[in-house]
Design a protein around this motif. Sequence first.
Motif, PDB file in Angstrom:
ATOM      1  N   ASP A 242       0.833  -1.215   0.000  1.00  0.00           N
ATOM      2  CA  ASP A 242       0.000   0.000   0.000  1.00  0.00           C
ATOM      3  C   ASP A 242       0.864   1.261   0.000  1.00  0.00           C
ATOM      4  OD1 ASP A 242      -2.499  -1.307   0.048  1.00  0.00           O
ATOM      5  OD2 ASP A 242      -2.344  -1.621   2.204  1.00  0.00           O
ATOM      6  N   VAL A 243       1.955   1.237   0.754  1.00  0.00           N
ATOM      7  CA  VAL A 243       2.826   2.416   0.850  1.00  0.00           C
ATOM      8  C   VAL A 243       3.571   2.625  -0.461  1.00  0.00           C
ATOM      9  CG1 VAL A 243       4.603   3.558   2.210  1.00  0.00           C
ATOM     10  CG2 VAL A 243       3.123   1.861   3.289  1.00  0.00           C
ATOM     11  N   VAL A 244       4.126   1.545  -1.017  1.00  0.00           N
ATOM     12  CA  VAL A 244       4.831   1.648  -2.302  1.00  0.00           C
ATOM     13  C   VAL A 244       3.888   2.201  -3.366  1.00  0.00           C
ATOM     14  CG1 VAL A 244       5.997   0.356  -4.134  1.00  0.00           C
ATOM     15  CG2 VAL A 244       6.409  -0.242  -1.741  1.00  0.00           C
ATOM     16  N   THR A 245       2.663   1.710  -3.377  1.00  0.00           N
ATOM     17  CA  THR A 245       1.679   2.161  -4.364  1.00  0.00           C
ATOM     18  C   THR A 245       1.365   3.640  -4.198  1.00  0.00           C
ATOM     19  OG1 THR A 245       0.700  -0.046  -4.457  1.00  0.00           O
ATOM     20  CG2 THR A 245      -0.649   1.770  -5.251  1.00  0.00           C
ATOM     21  N   SER A 246       1.205   4.085  -2.962  1.00  0.00           N
ATOM     22  CA  SER A 246       0.869   5.499  -2.730  1.00  0.00           C
ATOM     23  C   SER A 246       1.995   6.421  -3.201  1.00  0.00           C
ATOM     24  CB  SER A 246       0.571   5.741  -1.253  1.00  0.00           C
ATOM     25  OG  SER A 246       1.739   5.569  -0.465  1.00  0.00           O
ATOM     26  N   ILE A 247       3.247   5.958  -3.093  1.00  0.00           N
ATOM     27  CA  ILE A 247       4.389   6.767  -3.540  1.00  0.00           C
ATOM     28  C   ILE A 247       4.468   6.800  -5.065  1.00  0.00           C
ATOM     29  CG2 ILE A 247       6.916   6.964  -3.530  1.00  0.00           C
ATOM     30  CD1 ILE A 247       6.865   5.444  -0.836  1.00  0.00           C
ATOM     31  N   MET A 248       4.186   5.650  -5.707  1.00  0.00           N
ATOM     32  CA  MET A 248       4.512   5.480  -7.124  1.00  0.00           C
ATOM     33  C   MET A 248       3.312   5.469  -8.070  1.00  0.00           C
ATOM     34  SD  MET A 248       7.801   5.204  -6.752  1.00  0.00           S
ATOM     35  CE  MET A 248       8.520   4.532  -8.237  1.00  0.00           C
ATOM     36  N   GLU A 249       2.103   5.636  -7.571  1.00  0.00           N
ATOM     37  CA  GLU A 249       0.943   5.448  -8.450  1.00  0.00           C
ATOM     38  C   GLU A 249       0.762   6.591  -9.453  1.00  0.00           C
ATOM     39  OE1 GLU A 249      -2.838   5.333  -6.486  1.00  0.00           O
ATOM     40  OE2 GLU A 249      -2.219   6.782  -4.971  1.00  0.00           O
ATOM     41  N   THR A 250       1.364   7.758  -9.212  1.00  0.00           N
ATOM     42  CA  THR A 250       1.226   8.847 -10.196  1.00  0.00           C
ATOM     43  C   THR A 250       1.880   8.473 -11.523  1.00  0.00           C
ATOM     44  OG1 THR A 250       1.073  10.537  -8.476  1.00  0.00           O
ATOM     45  CG2 THR A 250       1.723  11.269 -10.686  1.00  0.00           C
ATOM     46  N   PRO A 251       3.146   8.041 -11.537  1.00  0.00           N
ATOM     47  CA  PRO A 251       3.730   7.622 -12.814  1.00  0.00           C
ATOM     48  C   PRO A 251       3.321   6.209 -13.232  1.00  0.00           C
ATOM     49  CG  PRO A 251       5.375   7.476 -11.086  1.00  0.00           C
ATOM     50  CD  PRO A 251       4.177   8.104 -10.473  1.00  0.00           C
TER      51      PRO A 251
END
Length: 878
Positions: free
Chosen positions: A331-340
């Motif tokens: 969930d944390v990785v996704t929140s950081i990287m979901e824009t690109p």
Amino acid sequence: MWTSNEVRKLFLDYFEERQHAVVESSSLVPADDPTLLFTNAGMNQFKDVFLGIDKRNYDKAATSQKCVRAGGKHNDLDTVGRTPRHHTFFEMLGNFSFGDYFKEDAIIYAWDFLTNVVNLPKENLWVTIFHEDDEAKDIWLKVTDVKAERILRLGEEENFWSMGDTGPCGPCSEIMYDRGEKYSCGHENCLIGVCDCDRWLEIWNLVFMQFNREPDGELKPLPNPSIDTGMGLERICSILQQKESNFETDLFIPIIKKIEDLTGKKYKADEEGFPFRVIADHSRACTFLIADGVLPSNDGRGYVLRRILRRAVRFGRHLGIKEPFLYQNVDVVTSIMETPYPELNEKKDFVKEVIKMEEERFFVTLNEGIKKVEEMISTAKSDNRSTITGQEAFMLYDTYGFPLDLTEDMAEENGFEVDTQGFNLMMEEQRERARKANKSDGAFVEEQVINEILEKIPASNFNGYNNLEEKSTVLALIKDGEAISNAKDIEVSIVTEATPFYAESGGQVADKGNIKNAKCDFAVENVQKVASWILHHGKVSGEITVGDTVELLVDQNHRLNTARNHTATHLLHKSLRKVVGEHAQQKGSLVEPERLRFDFSHLHALTEEELLEIENKVNEYIWSMSNVEATNTDINSAKEMGAIALFGEKYTEEVRVVSVADSIELCGGTHVSNTGQIGLFKIQSEGSIGSGLRRIEAVTGKNAFEYLNQAEAKLQEISAYLRTTPQETLYKIDALNKTIKEREKELELLKSKLTKESSESLLDKAVEINGIKALIAQVDVEDANILRQNAEMLKDKLGKAVVVLGAVTGDKVGLVCFASKEAVNQGVNAGNIIGAAAKVASGGGGGRSDMAQAGGKDVTKLPDALSTARELVEKTLS
């Protein structure tokens, strides 16, 4: 402070303003490149472009490319987390020129971006060049204001780039950032090219791609000198965010804070923080690899993923975590990287489920490994040695995934050592085997040979989507890697100006048919596309010559049956996602005239109900008589239409979108024009082909009808055998089952009664010793349960007693002992008696003092075993 999302966007916007095509990051699984385990550089997706094999509608590009490196210099897993800069997963910012600009513009762009856009101080920047590249030095001095003394010449190892033993290569120029003396190692030779300490940070590598290295080592000029650059996003962010380490940037800190929450411990930037850094890095790698279709397994990419994931779990144990936790970081990785990377959010739940399941498996593995270590220590003690060998430690690591440090801890607790030198030697041998296995020096040789032969011949014109016949001209004949002018009664490859023959691609087999004229008949057995040419492989009957006009005829039945199955795979894909979830992505397929095979990601076996629902949905699509429509468009427009891109496929800027019912996919294959032409769809089987991978095999049309006819014929045969009708077969089988169960119960009761009567006749054989009746005898029973029941019954009838019975059950010995409370009080121990007896028969067992049972392997020793039991009982009671 610059955020990572801002830096990435700034870089791409900068080059887009300079007419570079901004190309989306390719998958971490390289498409059509057997030389690579993972995408490890920005140029991977452009390899064929640099070789001149692939043509694009742009001649310069910029990307932010997802990369994974899990081996090689500075990228062994053991290094990750120990240095501030090295990772398994990272992003590479890059700009590329495919013959448009060369060294001068590449240098201008890099210097301008660093000094004028993100405003790095020029006094902190140094430049390295290949020691023979005078041209690069002159350009640096001409177009930038870098001082001459800050341009350093280095050797081939540092400043000559190549992808591997073969392929594109050339000199390079690196831009280094001086972080200041406080980061220096203090050595007198703390200089660029000499020292690898934290003071000197490589931030941007400009590769001047001029050559292609042939298998024999020769450097041949590329068709057009090109540019490939790479700048690590994590590294430039650490400078712009003024952080000591990549792990302190906004790309990692939220993950580290999550680990703090999970462990209740605070992160420190020193050695104590090493486990935090490992887990944070590996959380990113696991998330992106699984999202790109890699699943844990025991070989290839899946094995690397499994190692990364388990390494993170092991370091969680160091921090006191004794249960699955890594999946929560997704969930944390996704929140950081979901824009690109918005696909992370779409696949998040599936990624978490995969990681959690693998974590649970690993905890079981750890327990098994602990047992194995205990066995090794016990064996070593018996052998009078105090060392666990390197081979044993490596077996634990390689077979059970059991980490060396845990082996060492357990060994130390027992006063043992581990031969780490032997372990490391075996690890290096494994790495070398892996390196050799991953090399495929000749992988592109055939394409390059064909490219050289056909470079002056126009690309093949495929017009076979709606046309199965074509008249065209023979442009080339190829035999054993050489062009020939004519062929007579031999196997050969034919290239024509135009063709209706579909070349094998995307899991669909090639068309078959004939190429003919008055002089020859060429049976087309296979069709392959190499670069932009379509090659028809087969054997000439008669004679064919370059320049001949020929008629190309596709086998219509072969094409139609293949098209039925291909369209059915699209309908199956859509139905699967509706029934089991959007995570059920296609991972591979085989489309032949006779059948279809469809591989997809899913963690559990499909239930009978799910399979029936999927099958029904596909048939509903078929019977809806929907038209199948194909549209050519650009990749971005296709995605806006909602088209699904398939795992492992490589797409050009112009793509073909196939729409049928509510399925929209990117696909270059051949299809029916209306779903009604498929007729019928029937699933034959569904099963696992690996961890998290399932496979469905199915048939359509006439083959589905024949499959059902065969099933009906078999049912008729079974019902005739049962003397009933097909409709009543299940009722008849159910009735027979009930009858069989009743007969089995009656038989068991009869057996038990006969055995009981037989055993009761043994009562007279009991002897009394000091008030306790002892009965030791061999009986004839069929299984251990009856043996135990009879021994207990005899003990109850005898009262104060000890009973030992033995029997041959199958090919083994069965032994059982029951002792009354009075016998136990007089020293009888059933466990000791039965253990001693079983040992005589090459077996073992035990139990309580009043009841014990055992087995043995040597049936010839049963009398001796009972004799031993008798001696022990008599000795105890006397």
